[in-house]
Design an enzyme around this catalytic site. Sequence first.
Site, mmCIF file in Angstrom:
data_model
loop_
_atom_site.group_PDB
_atom_site.id
_atom_site.type_symbol
_atom_site.label_atom_id
_atom_site.label_comp_id
_atom_site.label_asym_id
_atom_site.label_seq_id
_atom_site.Cartn_x
_atom_site.Cartn_y
_atom_site.Cartn_z
ATOM 1 N N GLU A 265 0.609 -1.102 0.289
ATOM 2 C CA GLU A 265 -0.184 -0.227 0.130
ATOM 3 C C GLU A 265 0.596 0.883 0.049
ATOM 4 O O GLU A 265 1.075 2.179 0.912
ATOM 5 C CB GLU A 265 -0.252 0.046 1.050
ATOM 6 N N CYS A 299 -2.848 8.766 5.030
ATOM 7 C CA CYS A 299 -2.815 8.697 3.647
ATOM 8 C C CYS A 299 -3.744 8.813 2.988
ATOM 9 O O CYS A 299 -4.324 8.086 1.249
ATOM 10 C CB CYS A 299 -2.266 7.017 3.672
#
Length: 305
Positions: A265, A299
């Site tokens: 990720e 994020c």
Amino acid sequence: MTLDANIAKAKGYIAHFAETGVLNHIDGASVPAASGKTFETISPVDLTPLAKVAKGGAEDIDAAVAAAKKAFPAWSKTPGAERRKILIKVAEAIEARAEELAFTECLDTGQALRFMSKAAIRGAANFRFFADQAPHAENGEVTRTPTQMNTTSRRPIGPVGVITPWNTPFMLSTWKIAPALAAGCTVVHKPAEFSPMTAKLLVEIAESAGLPAGVLNVVNGFGEDAGKRLTEHPDIKAIAFVGESRTGSMIMAQGAKSLKRVHFELGGKNPVIVFDDADIDRAVDAATFMIYSLNGERCTSSSRL
């Protein structure tokens, strides 16, 4: 509760770390770095040192991988229904210590309690979700045509490495660790050096709930030594990583020699698109919240509008 009271409560929870340091956790035991080296974790709240942290290196990673490799045969052969029971107990133990986890993470990351309290509970929910997948983890799939049949199977692949970031570290670590354990893999976890405390709490909580020693191991340290050895280690079969794209590229290159599987990720852009018929006031509120909540340490920050 006032900010000062919250800080005092958080410091009370992490007082044991100030005394003992944040140690590595290998094969069920808390151990210092093999080199004896440490580094400080500093609170962004007031820039005060919180604790000394074991500075793990290649030797520590080797020991943790050896423990994970030793534990793998028994854990991978544990029936999925039994793994489910253990992981449910881990979730319950996380919930029982959710306040401690939240306050510790507040001081270690500088995040607001309103977010970290939810992150701790989300970590328990992650363990519950993946616990329910454990009984079916090895179920494959059979597809047929009139003339052909294709069969796939699933098997735990062995010890895996998990490298997690400094923002909401506890919740993000459970996203990677829980599915690996549910599938029957063992884990070596290297948390971010900026916020290592709740990784140690997680492994202690998991083992107190019945997770066998060596199934989950933690080595603190920096990417250039501990992280690099983990991603290059021949007995680590896969790497899960959350972080920036450049580092992800380096990890993929480091694991290429041994054909490691990767689950990444990485850094990205998160666009917000506002259409002509939108409620502009609500859209502004939503965009502002996504950019500035979690101190901007997220994020999924809406970095493009």
